[in-house]
Design an enzyme around this catalytic site. Sequence first.
Site, PDB file in Angstrom:
ATOM      1  N   ASP A   1      -2.018  14.716  31.274  1.00  0.00           N
ATOM      2  CA  ASP A   1      -1.265  15.483  32.272  1.00  0.00           C
ATOM      3  C   ASP A   1      -2.062  15.930  33.501  1.00  0.00           C
ATOM      4  O   ASP A   1      -1.804  15.527  34.639  1.00  0.00           O
ATOM      5  CB  ASP A   1      -0.584  16.688  31.610  1.00  0.00           C
ATOM      6  CG  ASP A   1      -1.500  17.469  30.653  1.00  0.00           C
ATOM      7  OD1 ASP A   1      -2.664  17.087  30.489  1.00  0.00           O
ATOM      8  OD2 ASP A   1      -1.033  18.475  30.074  1.00  0.00           O
TER       9      ASP A   1
ATOM     10  N   GLU B   1     -11.230  23.391  28.594  1.00  0.00           N
ATOM     11  CA  GLU B   1     -10.590  24.716  28.514  1.00  0.00           C
ATOM     12  C   GLU B   1     -11.478  25.779  29.139  1.00  0.00           C
ATOM     13  O   GLU B   1     -10.983  26.688  29.825  1.00  0.00           O
ATOM     14  CB  GLU B   1     -10.286  25.088  27.049  1.00  0.00           C
ATOM     15  CG  GLU B   1      -9.324  24.146  26.333  1.00  0.00           C
ATOM     16  CD  GLU B   1      -7.873  24.312  26.767  1.00  0.00           C
ATOM     17  OE1 GLU B   1      -7.601  25.139  27.650  1.00  0.00           O
ATOM     18  OE2 GLU B   1      -7.018  23.594  26.219  1.00  0.00           O
TER      19      GLU B   1
ATOM     20  N   GLU C   1       7.468  21.692  21.080  1.00  0.00           N
ATOM     21  CA  GLU C   1       6.240  20.976  21.455  1.00  0.00           C
ATOM     22  C   GLU C   1       6.484  19.480  21.630  1.00  0.00           C
ATOM     23  O   GLU C   1       5.888  18.853  22.490  1.00  0.00           O
ATOM     24  CB  GLU C   1       5.149  21.187  20.405  1.00  0.00           C
ATOM     25  CG  GLU C   1       4.375  22.477  20.573  1.00  0.00           C
ATOM     26  CD  GLU C   1       3.542  22.534  21.855  1.00  0.00           C
ATOM     27  OE1 GLU C   1       4.113  22.659  22.944  1.00  0.00           O
ATOM     28  OE2 GLU C   1       2.313  22.473  21.755  1.00  0.00           O
TER      29      GLU C   1
ATOM     30  N   GLU D   1       4.720  25.280  31.451  1.00  0.00           N
ATOM     31  CA  GLU D   1       4.995  24.115  32.303  1.00  0.00           C
ATOM     32  C   GLU D   1       6.418  24.068  32.861  1.00  0.00           C
ATOM     33  O   GLU D   1       6.619  23.750  34.026  1.00  0.00           O
ATOM     34  CB  GLU D   1       4.695  22.807  31.543  1.00  0.00           C
ATOM     35  CG  GLU D   1       3.225  22.479  31.408  1.00  0.00           C
ATOM     36  CD  GLU D   1       2.506  23.297  30.341  1.00  0.00           C
ATOM     37  OE1 GLU D   1       3.183  24.050  29.598  1.00  0.00           O
ATOM     38  OE2 GLU D   1       1.274  23.207  30.254  1.00  0.00           O
TER      39      GLU D   1
HETATM   40  C1  DMJ Z   1      -2.755  25.445  30.085  1.00  0.00           C
HETATM   41  O1  DMJ Z   1      -3.965  25.860  29.580  1.00  0.00           O
HETATM   42  C2  DMJ Z   1      -2.916  24.515  31.253  1.00  0.00           C
HETATM   43  O2  DMJ Z   1      -1.744  24.510  31.989  1.00  0.00           O
HETATM   44  C3  DMJ Z   1      -3.261  23.121  30.824  1.00  0.00           C
HETATM   45  O3  DMJ Z   1      -3.370  22.222  31.894  1.00  0.00           O
HETATM   46  C4  DMJ Z   1      -2.245  22.603  29.865  1.00  0.00           C
HETATM   47  N1  DMJ Z   1      -2.018  23.488  28.768  1.00  0.00           N
HETATM   48  C5  DMJ Z   1      -1.947  24.895  28.958  1.00  0.00           C
HETATM   49  C6  DMJ Z   1      -0.557  25.454  28.975  1.00  0.00           C
HETATM   50  O4  DMJ Z   1       0.360  24.817  28.215  1.00  0.00           O
END
Ligand code: DMJ
Length: 812
Positions: A296, A151, A390, A408
């Site tokens: 992902d 993060e 979610e 997303e």
């Molecule tokens: C974001 O911080 C980024 O897109 C990450 O790759 C996945 N989660 C969050 C948004 O949902």
Amino acid sequence: MSLYAVFPASGPGPGPGPGQRLALTFILGLLILVACVLSTETSMPTQNMSHKERAELREEARDMFYHAYRAYMENAYPADELMPLSCKGRYRGVTPSRGDMDDILGNFSMTLVDSLDTLVLLGDFEEFEHAVKLVIRDVQFDSDIIVSVFETNIRMVGGLLSAHILAEYLQKQADTMHWYKGELLEMSRELGYRLLPAFNTSTGIPHARVNLRLGMKDPQLKKSRETCTACAGTILLEFAALSRLTGDPIFEVRAHAAMDALWKLRHRGSDLMGTVLNVHSGDWVRRDSGVGAGIDSYYEYLFKSYVLLGDDKYLARFNRHYNAVMKYVSEGPMLLDVLMHRPHAKSKNFMDSLLAFWPGLQVLSGDLKPAVQTHEMLYQVMQMHTFIPEAFTVDFQIHWGQHPLRPEFIESTYFLYRATGDHHYLQVGKRALKTLQQYAKVSCGYAAVNDVRTGKHEDRMDSFVLSETIKYLFLLFSDPHDLIINIDEFVFTTEAHLLPLSIAQLGNATFSFRQTEEHNVLDFMRTCPSSNKLFPEKVRKPLRNFITGSCPRTSGGKRLSALDFQASNADHLRAVYDMGITMVSVGDRSQGKVRLFHSFYNAKSHEEGEMGLQFMQEMLELTKMQSMNQLAALQAVAFTTDDKGQDWAALMAGPSHFSPELIGDQFVEGDVVLANPLRACDDRLDNAAEAKGKVLIAERGDCTFVSKARLAQKSGAAAVIVCDNVPGSSGETQPMFAMSGDGNDDVNIPVVFMYSVEFGKLSAIMKRRKSPLRVRVMQMVEFKRWQLAKEQRMNETATATGTSSQKPEKEL
Ligand code: DMJ
């Protein structure tokens, strides 16, 4: 002769369970999809959107940004995040902890850093300049705080780097910010160094967390072992840019090494990856393989590393994984986790909202058709539940109802619009925008939705709402020519930060690409047309590719069985129709009930009419089996209803994914005790001593299910009942779900979930009792079996003695 059957999409409440149930639920889900596909709402031709309306929506997106940004700046800055309901800042170590979730926060003004490049896209140079000055003046990293490496990299390093690049761009192009001397780049370099200790592992795969000041020397990190695939595999874009811009190769070298190590861990048979692994041994801890949570952006960074850096090996790797995903994980429009070592076995019967980025990635890689299909499926989920929850089951019921205003789906909508020019995607974006305005906007920003069923808000506005969600909406409604930068010359990081493709030209002398794994590249180049040649073109100059329709597939004369039926398959729909079966959605469509009618009269031929009859019978069998399986997943909280302990009753509860399953006659027994504090989100329980050996009750909310379970376990509790915080919720009226964990396997006490109505009954009984209420946590099916056996025994005794039998189970 006519035959009909009603297939409820939601029964008494399954959690995910055995593979068989998955297949059955899947079919039912697909039936619901049929109903949606056939509905007039979705078959209406797309209305074109006028320039005027599009411009109005762009301005509305701009207003949304400022509404959220100002709320943050005026009420929360320099905190990391805005708490939109209490209208104040969220500070690590000051605001009550939400458990592991707070690893995002480093007290480094994250929302502002994450928002910088959006200010440039909006053309607000004045505010950008002001914000950059604030960041340089206020943000520092020398804090004794443990943060998530992933993060911090995507939000902070990425945010600082893109702002640095744009600041230099504005100096040249807009003759402004002449005072700027690369301070943001220096800050990102410093932060990069603070993340580097996490990469000192025997595999080169970074630890999940690091202390900003102490590195890995923090005693709390001594036991650090596990990380997720996405966590380790979403570093390269930012670290390569950092190396190329600063001239220090260390970042890029470390990130490439991590990617190489991950690649080696793929399953050699399936080419799939798991989601959690041990950074020292490289062993997989969770072998579930999908495209959503936990994995992902690993796939995203393989592809985008190729685009940004031009290294073919990443494209070859991406292609190998992509083929595997499309072979095993993709099921029509759905993407369902499988086990990496047993890819034919589905491991979950639900999808998570993070996978909504996948169609966007498919667009970039040139595979438009499945992107369109999955996006459409997600749009239907959104229409059904207002927001995409979610997690949702294969029959599109809610598995986890939270919605933190994630980007997303809008991100994919943007890429699909850019690729197709189809105004349908503008209409989808409009609906997403209006929904946010109607259900998430509060006076102090935008609030996450705690449960899409109730619309209840949460005191949370993640930084990605500004850096991604609203940014993609703004871009969707903007004409690329009106933007200050040529957007096609940039790659979006996973946090939607902009990195210019020109970075590839800033080759680092100390780093050279190796042409290893040549066979992969060759395999890939042999395809015709060679996507090796097509991809750069497609990615760098987005095409206006329309879906041109597909050739109908022939069924080969084989009878379509209910098990094989896929509602997304046009041939299947036609075959079902030809067999004389019509599908009608009944009742409230949101309940997803579909009624199937069969009639020989409607069948194309007598033979097909016979086939239709068989199909219907198979469907009936499947439905029966499904309700049996649903019962198997259901948990029970049982207790005696009389003083002698003769009569028992049970309340239904849902299972969890992260705690041990109670099978057969296994149960855990103990007195119930309420957690103090009730939400069980702090570092310790005030009544830990009392909780020892008991069945602890904790209320849902404020932190994850699994962190409540860990705290209960730490306090010595024998089991946990998590009670819902949504008034009026009940297992009688809504599907039961299984609580999700975070991929770790460290909870060894049973944890069950109870809706509010059932919990209300339990607490009423607790209050009536003079002594503590003793309960058994067990499988519902086992409780029923036990009661039945008891009833039989009593009947036998009654017959022998001539007395009447008592009903063992009392109505609650
Ligand atoms: C974001 O911080 C980024 O897109 C990450 O790759 C996945 N989660 C969050 C948004 O949902």
